[in-house]
Design a protein around this motif. Sequence first.
Motif, short mmCIF file in Angstrom:
data_model
loop_
_atom_site.label_atom_id
_atom_site.label_comp_id
_atom_site.label_asym_id
_atom_site.label_seq_id
_atom_site.Cartn_x
_atom_site.Cartn_y
_atom_site.Cartn_z
N GLY A 14 40.62 43.38 63.53
CA GLY A 14 40.44 44.50 62.59
C GLY A 14 41.73 45.32 62.50
O GLY A 14 42.34 45.63 63.51
N PRO A 15 42.14 45.69 61.29
CA PRO A 15 43.44 46.36 61.14
C PRO A 15 43.47 47.84 61.49
O PRO A 15 44.52 48.36 61.85
CB PRO A 15 43.75 46.18 59.64
N ASN A 16 42.34 48.53 61.44
CA ASN A 16 42.40 50.00 61.55
C ASN A 16 42.89 50.52 62.90
O ASN A 16 43.69 51.46 62.93
CB ASN A 16 41.06 50.62 61.16
N PRO A 17 42.46 49.95 64.04
CA PRO A 17 42.98 50.48 65.31
C PRO A 17 44.49 50.34 65.44
O PRO A 17 45.14 51.12 66.15
CB PRO A 17 42.26 49.61 66.36
N TYR A 38 32.31 44.53 69.95
CA TYR A 38 31.70 45.06 68.72
C TYR A 38 30.22 45.36 68.91
O TYR A 38 29.68 46.25 68.27
CB TYR A 38 31.90 44.08 67.57
N LYS A 42 27.91 50.47 68.08
CA LYS A 42 26.91 51.13 67.23
C LYS A 42 25.95 51.99 68.04
O LYS A 42 24.98 52.51 67.50
CB LYS A 42 26.09 50.10 66.43
N ARG A 54 32.47 52.82 64.45
CA ARG A 54 33.53 51.88 64.07
C ARG A 54 34.78 52.16 64.90
O ARG A 54 34.87 53.16 65.61
CB ARG A 54 33.84 52.01 62.57
N LEU A 55 35.77 51.29 64.73
CA LEU A 55 37.01 51.40 65.49
C LEU A 55 38.16 51.79 64.56
O LEU A 55 38.16 51.34 63.41
CB LEU A 55 37.31 50.05 66.16
N PRO A 56 39.08 52.60 65.01
CA PRO A 56 39.32 53.05 66.38
C PRO A 56 38.63 54.38 66.69
O PRO A 56 38.07 55.04 65.82
CB PRO A 56 40.84 53.28 66.38
N GLU A 69 38.45 58.04 63.14
CA GLU A 69 39.11 57.82 61.84
C GLU A 69 40.62 57.68 62.08
O GLU A 69 41.30 58.61 62.54
CB GLU A 69 38.83 58.92 60.82
N SER A 70 41.12 56.50 61.74
CA SER A 70 42.52 56.18 62.04
C SER A 70 43.50 57.20 61.44
O SER A 70 44.50 57.56 62.08
CB SER A 70 42.86 54.77 61.57
N MET A 108 44.00 55.54 53.21
CA MET A 108 42.66 55.59 53.80
C MET A 108 41.56 55.34 52.76
O MET A 108 40.56 54.69 53.05
CB MET A 108 42.42 56.96 54.44
N1 LIG Z 1 37.92 54.54 57.89
C1 LIG Z 1 37.81 54.01 59.22
C2 LIG Z 1 37.42 52.53 59.13
C3 LIG Z 1 37.05 51.98 60.47
C4 LIG Z 1 36.62 50.52 60.41
O1 LIG Z 1 36.03 50.04 59.43
N2 LIG Z 1 36.91 49.79 61.50
C5 LIG Z 1 36.52 48.39 61.62
C6 LIG Z 1 37.59 47.64 62.41
S1 LIG Z 1 39.09 47.51 61.51
C7 LIG Z 1 35.23 48.27 62.41
O2 LIG Z 1 35.00 49.02 63.31
N3 LIG Z 1 34.41 47.27 62.06
C8 LIG Z 1 33.23 46.96 62.79
C9 LIG Z 1 31.97 47.27 62.03
O3 LIG Z 1 32.05 47.58 60.84
O4 LIG Z 1 30.91 47.19 62.61
C10 LIG Z 1 39.14 54.17 59.95
O5 LIG Z 1 40.18 54.04 59.29
O6 LIG Z 1 39.15 54.45 61.15
#
Ligand SMILES: N[C@@H](CCC(=O)N[C@@H](CS)C(=O)NCC(=O)O)C(=O)O
Length: 261
Positions: A14-17, A38, A42, A54-56, A69-70, A108
């Motif tokens: 996943g790219p956000n972290p 993962y 939740k 969600r991450l990070p 929120e990244s 974002m």
């Molecule tokens: N807007 C959030 C998006 C976070 C997000 O979607 N993270 C993904 C990983 S890149 C995640 O946790 N996915 C797992 C899921 O949706 O259950 C941010 O930028 O932190």
Amino acid sequence: MQPIKIYNGPHGQGPNPWKPIIVAEELGIPYDIVWIPYSEIKSEPYTSLNPNGRLPAMIDPNKNVTLWESGAIINYLIATYDKDLKLTYGDDRLQEKWQLQSWLMFQMSGQGPMFGQKVWFTHIHIEQNVQTAIDRYAAEARRIMGVVNDSLRKQRQKLGLSADEPVWLVGDKCTYADLSFVSWNTLLGTAFPGGSLDLEKEFPEYYRWNANMTKRPATKKVLEFREEGIRTMKDTASQVVERQKDARKLPTYEKSLGVDN
Ligand SMILES: N[C@@H](CCC(=O)N[C@@H](CS)C(=O)NCC(=O)O)C(=O)O
């Protein structure tokens, strides 16, 4: 200083972290990556760190600050630890300082979600080949790359830079706003498989901008570490698909698709 903790999902697909991790690495802030499955994001205790599940998420033990929120984490790292203005501008360059926020918000709300939906409908969505959705998110992703590409071109003209000189979104240096786009750019090949995007030809400024960021030593180090994690996990793609299917085991939806589990 104690390392800050940044929560990430195994093994980093996943790219956000990676967005705040890149900023931490660029600023030389000590950090630990906390790998959390993962299946645990939740529910408690993780949802007390990130109510969105969600991450990070981030914990800074030095300041007793917890964030999710990244983009918010990037803002925190810059405001707290970039006192030398390595990746930002100060109050003496007010327009540029705040313009960085416009680009971070655009990342974002634009790049992340639109690239993400393109990946989703191309690879993960339980119903295959929903062409209208695939086309919609392909068009949106292209529109977003076009916005960046045109802005970089204008910046190049405005600053009188030659074609091989690097150009950045705001001002005359690479900032956190530029870097916030990098990790999602690594998914372009996945989002547009089979040569369905020729980035260099369609968006030449975007292509060069990304190349200039990914060769920065700190950013490169983080991206290589991420690649290594993904490479060593054999079944990333199938795990993602299964996880998403599990999340969608809604009897009526499955039935309407004629899927029998
Ligand atoms: N807007 C959030 C998006 C976070 C997000 O979607 N993270 C993904 C990983 S890149 C995640 O946790 N996915 C797992 C899921 O949706 O259950 C941010 O930028 O932190």
